[in-house]
Design a protein around this motif. Structure first.
Motif, PDB file in Angstrom:
ATOM      1  N   GLY A   1     -76.589  17.335  29.170  1.00  0.00           N
ATOM      2  CA  GLY A   1     -77.795  17.196  27.913  1.00  0.00           C
ATOM      3  C   GLY A   1     -78.383  18.119  27.415  1.00  0.00           C
ATOM      4  O   GLY A   1     -78.622  18.236  26.391  1.00  0.00           O
ATOM      5  N   MET A   2     -78.768  19.073  28.464  1.00  0.00           N
ATOM      6  CA  MET A   2     -79.567  20.362  28.049  1.00  0.00           C
ATOM      7  C   MET A   2     -78.662  21.127  27.421  1.00  0.00           C
ATOM      8  O   MET A   2     -79.279  21.948  26.428  1.00  0.00           O
ATOM      9  N   LEU A   3     -77.539  21.411  27.346  1.00  0.00           N
ATOM     10  CA  LEU A   3     -76.604  22.176  26.611  1.00  0.00           C
ATOM     11  C   LEU A   3     -76.864  21.853  24.807  1.00  0.00           C
ATOM     12  O   LEU A   3     -76.446  22.352  24.216  1.00  0.00           O
ATOM     13  N   LEU A   4     -77.133  20.285  24.629  1.00  0.00           N
ATOM     14  CA  LEU A   4     -77.119  19.809  23.600  1.00  0.00           C
ATOM     15  C   LEU A   4     -78.449  19.809  22.755  1.00  0.00           C
ATOM     16  O   LEU A   4     -78.772  19.627  21.660  1.00  0.00           O
ATOM     17  N   CYS A   5     -79.537  20.389  23.742  1.00  0.00           N
ATOM     18  CA  CYS A   5     -80.925  20.157  23.451  1.00  0.00           C
ATOM     19  C   CYS A   5     -81.308  21.578  22.846  1.00  0.00           C
ATOM     20  O   CYS A   5     -80.769  22.776  23.055  1.00  0.00           O
ATOM     21  N   ASN A   6     -82.706  21.465  22.364  1.00  0.00           N
ATOM     22  CA  ASN A   6     -83.177  22.692  21.838  1.00  0.00           C
ATOM     23  C   ASN A   6     -84.140  23.540  23.000  1.00  0.00           C
ATOM     24  O   ASN A   6     -84.436  22.637  24.009  1.00  0.00           O
ATOM     25  N   GLU A   7     -84.666  24.587  22.682  1.00  0.00           N
ATOM     26  CA  GLU A   7     -85.705  24.942  23.868  1.00  0.00           C
ATOM     27  C   GLU A   7     -87.141  24.457  23.089  1.00  0.00           C
ATOM     28  O   GLU A   7     -87.294  23.989  21.970  1.00  0.00           O
ATOM     29  N   SER A   8     -88.320  24.584  23.941  1.00  0.00           N
ATOM     30  CA  SER A   8     -89.213  24.084  23.656  1.00  0.00           C
ATOM     31  C   SER A   8     -90.154  24.982  22.726  1.00  0.00           C
ATOM     32  O   SER A   8     -89.859  26.393  22.864  1.00  0.00           O
TER      33      SER A   8
END
Length: 537
Positions: free
Chosen positions: A212-219
């Motif tokens: 999931g985090m591989l697909l998400c953006n940074e804050s």
């Protein structure tokens, strides 16, 4: 989705915000990060059932022990995870500040997976079991610190409570899945696999968190803190599903930059020593840090994790006999927790508010625990006899306690701790809160088996002690915890007086104000964080 939320959530901020910002993207981002919560839930829920399985007891030497000896060994196995979580929560703060929230969560998922492999491969040896649970704890603790931070920094203000509280929902979802995995394994699996399968299933949320985090953006707020302004604004626009030049994005981005500039004027440097001075020497920041720490202590002293870790033993203590029956009752307990938390996040989190949620659940939890303690003291269950009506009420109180906790002290503590800090201190503040939570989680996990074995007949004093803690928490909230519902992250300084402190400081120190203006002009020429730079971004 936006229309449904506007009907459910009674929050003034939502009425004035563009409907686009409440689209699917922000929910997918929050859920992806919250697999870290499911990881914690499954780890804590599975071990309690595994400890009651005969095959596990024989393999790891829990049989032929005295009552206190078995309690000590069980507590050691359970609490090693919390020890790792405490370390992981503290270490995650510099990692999240240096490399980002997203990489920190990815690293946490890797540690958790490695630790789970060591646990199910331990094959009767306590040493790899202890080490595996500690390594898993490093990942779980790191995720517990970074997850609320990451979600709160991405969430729109009107639903920040609900999205940050998803962490608690995923914890309860993990606990519920863990309880039913244990129950299904006991019914349908034989031999050593009866406990190996549940232990190995702990890796599932770690893998989902990694993907999931591989697909998400940074804050976007982390990017702004690193002076990566173009990336920050582009990411903010992406999360809000609006163009970069939209007035809402421009306004929120300007608030972020303004707050960061104000914080830098208060102390200046960004090293650890500068941040520690800013946290503990500025009254408003010190108050926020102390509230975060005390909230997390209170959360654990409700006794919720005593039930999470040792639910089968507690149900047996209340007269429910048979391992399968205990695990079934534990599974129902998990469903109650998850459904109650979901109801809170949908209908209450951003409507009733943080303060009132904590106040009424303090009293409700205390009454439930007090009844259980008095029942075990006055009419304890007797071997070979059916449970009396008062006993069934005590069982109902266990489920009511679970529901009350999810309407207040479960999700609200994580929401509050992640939203009140000033931007420069948010990572450090959440790290202190998470580490405190894990420290007292460790205390509870280590102490409860011995308390049930020694504090009064049938351990009735355990429940009364937790009831007293719950009552005292309401007093703490009444006097020290202000409401923050619907307030943007950049406006928290106003609630705790830090913005006024900055204005007074600049008013009495015009030379410093002038120096800050000159510094900002220099940063403009270098491409730093100034208004001209914002317009270019």
């Amino acid at each position: 989705m936006s229309f449904l939320l506007r009907k459910i959530v009674h929050n003034e901020a939502m009425r004035s915000d563009p409907k686009e910002i409440y689209g699917w993207r922000v929910y997918a981002l929050a859920c992806s990060a919250c697999f870290g919560g499911m990881l914690f839930g499954m780890d804590s829920g599975i071990i309690g059932g595994v400890l009651t399985m005969g095959e596990f007891k024989h393999k790891f030497g829990l049989v032929n022990q005295s009552k206190v000896g078995e309690a000590n060994l069980s507590a050691n196995i359970v609490s090693t995870l919390q020890a790792g979580c405490f370390v992981g929560a503290l270490v995650a703060s510099p990692v999240a500040d240096r490399w980002g929230r997203k990489p920190a969560l990815i690293i946490a998922s890797i540690f958790a997976t490695v630790g789970v492999v060591m646990q199910f491969a331990a094959s009767g040896y306590l040493e790899p079991m202890y080490i595996g649970r500690f390594v898993t704890g490093l990942g779980v603790g790191a995720a517990s610190m970074v997850n609320p931070l990451y979600v709160s920094e991405n969430a729109p203000r009107a639903i920040r409570g609900g999205l940050t509280g998803l962490y608690q929902l995923f914890i309860t979802m993990g606990i519920m899945l863990a309880f039913w995995i244990n129950y299904g394994s006991l019914l349908h699996i034989g031999g050593a696999a009866v406990y190996v399968v549940p232990l190995s299933m702990q890796a599932l949320p770690a893998v989902l968190l990694f993907v999931g985090m591989l697909l998400c953006n940074e804050s976007p707020r982390f990017l702004a803190k690193q002076d990566r302004w173009e990336e920050a604004k582009a990411t903010l626009a992406k999360v809000r599903a609006l163009p970069e030049n939209h007035p809402y994005v421009e306004s929120e981005f300007r608030d972020i930059v303004t707050q960061l500039e104000h914080e830098r004027q208060l102390v200046g440097g960004s090293g650890l020593w500068d941040l520690m001075k800013e946290m503990w020497l500025i009254p408003g920041n010190r108050k926020r840090a102390l509230i975060s720490i005390f909230l997390m202590i209170c959360q654990q002293m409700t006794g919720t994790n005593a039930i999470n870790y040792y639910a089968p033993q507690i149900f047996e203590n209340l007269g429910v006999k048979g391992n399968a029956t205990n695990l079934f009752a534990t599974g129902i307990y998990g469903i109650v927790k998850m459904v109650s938390c979901a109801a809170f996040l949908i209908f209450v989190a951003d409507s009733l508010g943080r303060r009132r949620s904590l106040l009424w659940t303090s009293v409700a939890q205390a009454l439930a625990m007090l009844y259980i303690g008095l029942y075990v003291r006055i009419a304890p269950p007797k071997e070979g006899q059916p449970v009396i009506p008062a006993g069934y009420v005590a069982l109902v109180c266990i489920f009511l306690f679970a529901a009350f906790f999810q309407f207040g002290w479960g999700p609200v503590c994580w929401i509050y701790v992640s939203e009140i800090p000033t931007a420069r201190l948010r990572s450090l503040n959440v790290a202190f809160g998470a580490a405190t939570q894990w420290l007292f989680n460790f205390v509870v996990a280590r102490a409860v088996p011995n308390m049930l074995a020694t504090v009064g007949s049938n351990g009735y004093g355990t429940y009364i002690i937790f009831a007293c803690f719950c009552f005292s928490m309401g007093v703490f909230v009444w006097f020290f915890v202000p409401e923050t519902k619907g307030v943007s992250l950049e406006k928290m300084d106003d609630i705790f007086g830090v913005a006024d402190l900055l204005n007074r400081k600049l008013a009495v120190d015009p030379e410093r104000a002038s120096a800050n203006e000159n510094e900002n002009e220099n940063e403009d020429s270098k491409g730093g964080a100034t208004e001209t730079r914002i317009e270019k971004a």
